[in-house]
Design an enzyme around this catalytic site. Structure first.
Site, PDB file in Angstrom:
ATOM      1  N   GLU A  77       1.309   6.930   6.996  1.00 27.34           N
ATOM      2  CA  GLU A  77       2.656   6.326   6.307  1.00 27.34           C
ATOM      3  C   GLU A  77       2.305   6.650   4.763  1.00 27.34           C
ATOM      4  OE1 GLU A  77       2.281   2.053   7.106  1.00 27.34           O
ATOM      5  OE2 GLU A  77       3.969   2.283   8.420  1.00 27.34           O
ATOM      6  N   HIS A 136       9.183   3.232   8.941  1.00 27.86           N
ATOM      7  CA  HIS A 136       9.141   2.661  10.332  1.00 27.86           C
ATOM      8  C   HIS A 136       7.632   2.992  10.856  1.00 27.86           C
ATOM      9  CE1 HIS A 136      10.073   0.044  13.367  1.00 27.86           C
ATOM     10  NE2 HIS A 136      10.062   0.918  14.261  1.00 27.86           N
ATOM     11  N   ASN A 144      14.038   4.088   4.742  1.00 32.06           N
ATOM     12  CA  ASN A 144      13.099   3.109   5.244  1.00 32.06           C
ATOM     13  C   ASN A 144      11.921   3.622   5.986  1.00 32.06           C
ATOM     14  OD1 ASN A 144      12.350   0.156   6.085  1.00 32.06           O
ATOM     15  ND2 ASN A 144      12.786   0.902   8.225  1.00 32.06           N
ATOM     16  N   SER A 153       0.919  -1.180   0.082  1.00 35.43           N
ATOM     17  CA  SER A 153      -0.019  -0.095  -0.016  1.00 35.43           C
ATOM     18  C   SER A 153       0.908   1.333   0.099  1.00 35.43           C
ATOM     19  CB  SER A 153      -1.222   0.032   1.194  1.00 35.43           C
ATOM     20  OG  SER A 153      -0.251   0.033   2.295  1.00 35.43           O
ATOM     21  N   ASN A 154       1.992   1.190   0.499  1.00 32.19           N
ATOM     22  CA  ASN A 154       2.897   2.445   0.525  1.00 32.19           C
ATOM     23  C   ASN A 154       3.513   2.582  -0.915  1.00 32.19           C
ATOM     24  OD1 ASN A 154       3.275   3.606   3.369  1.00 32.19           O
ATOM     25  ND2 ASN A 154       3.135   1.417   3.857  1.00 32.19           N
ATOM     26  N   HIS A 166      12.859  -7.535   5.921  1.00 33.14           N
ATOM     27  CA  HIS A 166      14.271  -8.255   5.906  1.00 33.14           C
ATOM     28  C   HIS A 166      15.379  -7.376   6.280  1.00 33.14           C
ATOM     29  CE1 HIS A 166      17.432 -10.920   4.673  1.00 33.14           C
ATOM     30  NE2 HIS A 166      17.861 -10.011   3.857  1.00 33.14           N
ATOM     31  N   ILE A 167      15.884  -7.791   7.544  1.00 32.84           N
ATOM     32  CA  ILE A 167      17.164  -6.959   7.919  1.00 32.84           C
ATOM     33  C   ILE A 167      18.261  -6.981   7.113  1.00 32.84           C
ATOM     34  CG2 ILE A 167      18.709  -6.246   9.508  1.00 32.84           C
ATOM     35  CD1 ILE A 167      16.354  -7.383  11.453  1.00 32.84           C
ATOM     36  N   LEU A 168      18.665  -5.677   6.350  1.00 28.08           N
ATOM     37  CA  LEU A 168      19.684  -5.812   5.475  1.00 28.08           C
ATOM     38  C   LEU A 168      21.047  -5.822   5.989  1.00 28.08           C
ATOM     39  CD1 LEU A 168      18.054  -3.573   2.715  1.00 28.08           C
ATOM     40  CD2 LEU A 168      18.811  -5.835   2.424  1.00 28.08           C
ATOM     41  N   ASP A 188      16.458   0.343  12.123  1.00 24.79           N
ATOM     42  CA  ASP A 188      15.619   1.664  12.297  1.00 24.79           C
ATOM     43  C   ASP A 188      16.270   2.659  13.035  1.00 24.79           C
ATOM     44  OD1 ASP A 188      12.983  -0.661  12.876  1.00 24.79           O
ATOM     45  OD2 ASP A 188      13.736   0.285  11.005  1.00 24.79           O
TER      46      ASP A 188
HETATM   47  C1  GRF Z   1       3.899  -0.889   6.797  1.00 30.20           C
HETATM   48  O1  GRF Z   1       3.136  -0.779   7.982  1.00 30.20           O
HETATM   49  C2  GRF Z   1       5.343  -0.632   7.433  1.00 30.20           C
HETATM   50  O2  GRF Z   1       5.757   0.319   7.948  1.00 30.20           O
HETATM   51  C3  GRF Z   1       5.593  -1.880   7.954  1.00 30.20           C
HETATM   52  O3  GRF Z   1       5.009  -2.863   6.933  1.00 30.20           O
HETATM   53  C4  GRF Z   1       3.880  -2.233   6.320  1.00 30.20           C
HETATM   54  C5  GRF Z   1       3.774  -2.314   5.064  1.00 30.20           C
HETATM   55  O4  GRF Z   1       2.829  -2.182   4.265  1.00 30.20           O
HETATM   56  N1  GRF Z   1       7.061  -2.144   7.743  1.00 30.20           N
HETATM   57  P1  GRF Z   1       2.391  -2.098   2.780  1.00 30.20           P
HETATM   58  O5  GRF Z   1       3.145  -3.528   2.325  1.00 30.20           O
HETATM   59  O6  GRF Z   1       3.251  -0.902   2.254  1.00 30.20           O
HETATM   60  O7  GRF Z   1       1.162  -2.167   2.557  1.00 30.20           O
END
Ligand code: GRF
Length: 214
Positions: A199, A130, A128, A12-13, A99-101, A170
Site C-alpha cells: 500500500e 483499498h 482511494n 502510515s500511508n 467514512h463512505i462519502l 470501491d
Molecule cells: C489501510 O490498510 C487502508 O487500506 C485501510 O485502512 C488502512 C489505513 O492505514 N483503509 P493507515 O491509517 O494509512 O496506516
C-alpha cells in the site's frame, strides 16, 4: 501541486506520501492539508510532526451532527468538502479514510455543485486506497475477509489498489493494482504487514500518476 489527504487512523500511508515528497517518487508536490474524521487518528500527529508541519483539520460526523441539530450526513460531507476545497487541492487522496462519502462530496469536488466561497474551475480528482483487488472484497474489513478466503482455500492471492472515487464504494477505475500472494501457514499479521508495505508503494505511485495527468 497541492495534495489534500483524508485519514481516519494511524496514517502510515500518509507517512509514505510525506516521505516521498520532493523525491523522484513524488516530485513538485506538497501536502497542504490533512483531514481526519477521528480526533485520535495518529495521522494527525504525523502531519504536525512533518517538516514543515502540515496543517490539519478534524471533523467527526457524530460531533458535527450533535452541534448542528437537524443536519444530515450529506451536510457533514458537504462540510468536509468545503474544508478540503478551501485548501485549493489539485488532488484529494483518501488514505485509510473510513467514512463512505456521499455523492454530495464528489459533486462539490468535480464542480457539479458549487459552494459559495470555493468555485471549482475543473474537476478535482479523488483517489482511494483499498486493501483488495478490484471487485474482490469491496467495503470494510477487506484484509480480514481476504485472509479468511485464503484460509478456506478459496483464493491464492489478494492485493491492494488505488482507484478513482465514484459514488459506488470501491468501484472506481483502478489506477494502480498490486497483487500479494498468500504464503501457506502465514499469520494474518504477516500477511497484513506485506499488504501495508505494498500500500505504501502504490499510494505514492497512484498520486504521482494522477498529478502527471493534470
Ligand atoms: C489501510 O490498510 C487502508 O487500506 C485501510 O485502512 C488502512 C489505513 O492505514 N483503509 P493507515 O491509517 O494509512 O496506516
Amino acid at each position: 501541486r497541492r495534495i489534500v489527504v483524508l485519514i481516519s487512523g494511524s496514517g502510515s500511508n500518509l507517512q509514505a506520501l510525506i516521505d516521498a515528497l520532493n523525491t523522484p517518487a513524488l516530485p513538485n508536490a506538497e501536502i497542504v492539508l490533512v483531514v481526519s474524521n477521528r480526533k485520535a487518528a495518529y495521522g494527525l500527529t504525523r502531519a504536525a510532526q512533518a517538516t514543515p508541519p502540515i496543517p490539519t483539520a478534524y471533523l467527526a460526523l457524530a460531533t458535527y451532527v450533535k452541534q448542528n441539530p437537524g443536519k444530515t450526513r450529506e451536510d457533514y460531507d458537504a462540510e468536509v468538502a468545503k474544508i478540503v476545497l478551501r485548501a485549493k487541492p489539485d488532488i484529494v487522496v483518501l488514505a485509510g479514510w473510513m467514512h463512505i462519502l456521499s455523492e454530495t462530496f464528489l459533486e462539490l469536488l468535480d464542480g457539479r455543485k458549487v459552494v459559495e466561497d470555493t468555485p471549482v474551475l475543473k474537476p478535482i480528482p479523488v483517489i482511494n486506497l483499498h486493501p483488495a483487488l478490484p471487485g474482490q472484497f469491496d467495503g470494510a474489513s477487506a484484509i480480514e475477509r481476504a485472509y479468511e478466503a485464503f484460509t478456506k482455500g478459496e483464493i491464492t492471492h489478494s492485493g491492494a489498489m488505488v482507484h478513482r472515487v465514484v459514488k459506488d464504494v470501491d468501484r472506481g477505475e483502478p489506477l494502480v493494482v498490486r497483487e500479494v500472494a498468500f504464503v501457506a501457514g502465514e499469520s494474518l499479521e504477516a500477511y497484513e504487514t506485506k499488504l501495508h508495505n505494498v500500500e505504501h508503494e502504490i499510494i505514492v505511485e497512484a498520486t504521482k500518476k494522477v498529478l502527471e495527468e493534470l
